[in-house]
Design an enzyme around this catalytic site. Structure first.
Site, PDB file in Angstrom:
ATOM      1  N   LYS A 154      -7.890  -1.021   3.739  1.00 45.03           N
ATOM      2  CA  LYS A 154      -7.312  -0.154   2.716  1.00 45.03           C
ATOM      3  C   LYS A 154      -6.555   1.018   3.357  1.00 45.03           C
ATOM      4  CE  LYS A 154      -9.259  -0.175  -1.406  1.00 45.03           C
ATOM      5  NZ  LYS A 154      -8.669  -1.307  -2.159  1.00 45.03           N
TER       6      LYS A 154
HETATM    7  N1  PMP Z   1      -7.484  -7.129  -2.532  1.00 44.37           N
HETATM    8  C1  PMP Z   1      -6.842  -5.947  -2.525  1.00 44.37           C
HETATM    9  C2  PMP Z   1      -5.463  -5.877  -1.988  1.00 44.37           C
HETATM   10  C3  PMP Z   1      -7.490  -4.801  -3.019  1.00 44.37           C
HETATM   11  O1  PMP Z   1      -6.868  -3.624  -3.020  1.00 44.37           O
HETATM   12  C4  PMP Z   1      -8.793  -4.922  -3.554  1.00 44.37           C
HETATM   13  C5  PMP Z   1      -9.480  -3.730  -4.147  1.00 44.37           C
HETATM   14  N2  PMP Z   1     -10.178  -3.007  -3.158  1.00 44.37           N
HETATM   15  C6  PMP Z   1      -9.413  -6.176  -3.524  1.00 44.37           C
HETATM   16  C7  PMP Z   1      -8.725  -7.259  -3.009  1.00 44.37           C
HETATM   17  C8  PMP Z   1     -10.827  -6.347  -3.989  1.00 44.37           C
HETATM   18  O2  PMP Z   1     -11.699  -5.728  -3.079  1.00 44.37           O
HETATM   19  P1  PMP Z   1     -13.105  -5.134  -3.532  1.00 44.37           P
HETATM   20  O3  PMP Z   1     -13.800  -6.221  -4.236  1.00 44.37           O
HETATM   21  O4  PMP Z   1     -13.759  -4.747  -2.263  1.00 44.37           O
HETATM   22  O5  PMP Z   1     -12.815  -3.990  -4.431  1.00 44.37           O
END
Ligand code: PMP
Length: 292
Positions: A154
């Site tokens: 992220k």
């Molecule tokens: N892919 C992307 C590009 C994201 O930004 C997110 C959100 N964090 C997810 C997948 C899902 O990740 P998570 O389940 O850890 O929120």
């Protein structure tokens, strides 16, 4: 004491400030170059009248990996304390939590060693990502950032890729964009991972360029889904398609480029199981909750 109806506050480098107060200089490195790392985390009201943060250590471990790449010092224990403190401060039981570590002012050059480092944790009363009954999805003309150029963490600047895809999909009247790679393999959505159901079998889409989602990991643990690469052709042939993420939770895809998907009993049941887990109604998964 918590003053109700007070404006929300956020935690910024060890103190509370009004969420809309100007804190960081406009010369901040992150504002110009996207040199920051964030997380998206949720807290849910639990049946006992309390509140719990879902899989907080896993989110902060992922944030630390991003910070390490950028050379930002990141103290998980401090961020944990800040997260709990700001939830209590704002008297929130259901919340979307946004920690952000970023490169501050000091130099306009690209070398991050020359600039200050900061951490904030903000909370939001509601999380709107993929709200509504069902999501209309379209394949994006944009490619996902390849992991060899921008690792799927992220990192703030990396999200311009998601913003471009989302904007383009919205302009064509869709809710959300699906990234597909040059070989026709499914990657992920702009902020959620993809699953498919075919003949009762649940498959998690696997791709090196996709964020290793914590909700994806959760859904795999709850459903026994297997992960493997999936082509767009195969996705279009599925009985059900759903996406998942911290904000999206488990959300059914009702349409993909004109292909309409059916009722989705498997998706519905998984969405329900997920809701039980995050709200502390599944004792077998209590270890995923950090009590506020
Ligand atoms: N892919 C992307 C590009 C994201 O930004 C997110 C959100 N964090 C997810 C997948 C899902 O990740 P998570 O389940 O850890 O929120």
């Amino acid at each position: 004491p918590v003053v109700r109806n007070a404006p929300p506050q956020l935690w910024f480098d060890g103190r509370f400030v009004d969420a809309d107060a100007p804190c960081a200089p406009l010369t901040s490195h992150a504002m110009h170059y996207g040199s920051g790392v964030f997380e998206g985390i949720r807290a849910y009201a639990t049946a006992d009248g309390g509140s719990a943060v879902f899989r907080l250590p896993e989110h902060l471990a992922r944030m630390r990996r991003g910070c390490e790449l950028l050379g930002i010092a990141f103290d998980e224990a401090r961020c944990t304390q800040a997260t709990l403190a700001v939830l209590r401060r704002n008297d929130l039981r259901d919340a979307y939590i946004r920690p952000l570590a970023w490169c501050g002012a000091g130099s306009i050059g690209l070398d991050v060693a020359a600039v200050s480092q900061h951490l904030m944790v903000a909370t939001f009363a509601t999380a709107v990502h993929l709200a509504g009954a069902g999501v209309r999805l379209t394949t994006s003309p944009w490619r996902r950032n390849p992991a060899t150029s921008l690792p799927p963490l992220k990192l703030c600047g990396a999200y311009v890729n998601s913003i471009l895809a989302k904007h383009e999909a919205r302009q064509r009247g869709f809710d959300e964009a699906l990234f597909v790679d040059g070989q026709g393999r499914v990657v992920e959505c702009t902020g959620a991972n993809v699953f498919l159901v075919r003949d009762g079998a649940i498959t998690a889409v696997e791709h090196a360029d996709a964020l290793p989602g914590i909700t994806r990991d959760t859904v795999m643990a709850l459903s026994g889904a297997r992960a493997r690469p999936v082509s767009l052709e195969e996705l279009l042939d599925a009985d059900e398609v759903f996406v998942c993420g911290t904000a999206a939770e488990v959300t059914a895809i009702t349409e993909l480029d004109g292909r309409v998907f059916g009722e989705g009993p498997v998706t519905r049941e998984l969405a329900q199981s997920y809701r039980r887990v995050v709200r502390g109604q599944d004792p077998a998964r209590a270890h995923w909750l950090t009590q506020v």
